[in-house]
Enzyme design. Sequence first.
Site, PDB file in Angstrom:
ATOM      1  CD  GLU A 147     -32.085   8.944  28.915  1.00 40.51           C
ATOM      2  OE1 GLU A 147     -32.048   9.123  30.136  1.00 40.51           O
ATOM      3  OE2 GLU A 147     -32.039   7.805  28.405  1.00 40.51           O
ATOM      4  CE1 TYR A 189     -41.232   5.766  23.914  1.00 46.22           C
ATOM      5  CE2 TYR A 189     -39.888   7.485  22.941  1.00 46.22           C
ATOM      6  CZ  TYR A 189     -40.131   6.144  23.194  1.00 46.22           C
ATOM      7  OH  TYR A 189     -39.275   5.187  22.711  1.00 46.22           O
TER       8      TYR A 189
END
Length: 157
Positions: free
Chosen positions: A110, A122
């Site tokens: 997250e 990411y």
Amino acid sequence: MSAAVSPLTEIRTMMPAHLKAVARVERAAYNYPWSQAVFRDCLLAGYHNFVLEVGGVVTGYGIMSIAAGEAHILNLCVHPASQRMGYGRQLLNALLARTEESEAELVYLEVRPSNEAALALYETAGFSRIGIRPSYYQARNGREDAVVLAATLRAPR
């Protein structure tokens, strides 16, 4: 002609002796940091815990759990003074390399939608947005959602 010498960068297994330095990095990076006790609990739980040292100084860390065919990156952080220098990618790569030794097929994490640098890191590493966790993070004006990201490590068996 002079050449700049880069400080030695090493990724090591996090040890109890690193906890104060890790907590300092956490406090420098976040308005609502994890406590040193939370990091100690991550060690006790047997998670995959790493520190990144630059010139012998703890500059970042990464923590990941692996269970039931899934990995979950719980925390990845680089001191604000050392961000955007490739250290986050080094830590991420170290965590992902650890998944290769496991049976994990997927890795989750997250991130705050306001953390654009982390989202870019990411996504360039192959993570995709798969959902939102409403009101996941504490924020100055109440709560902030979390973007849930996932990457496939290998085809399911």
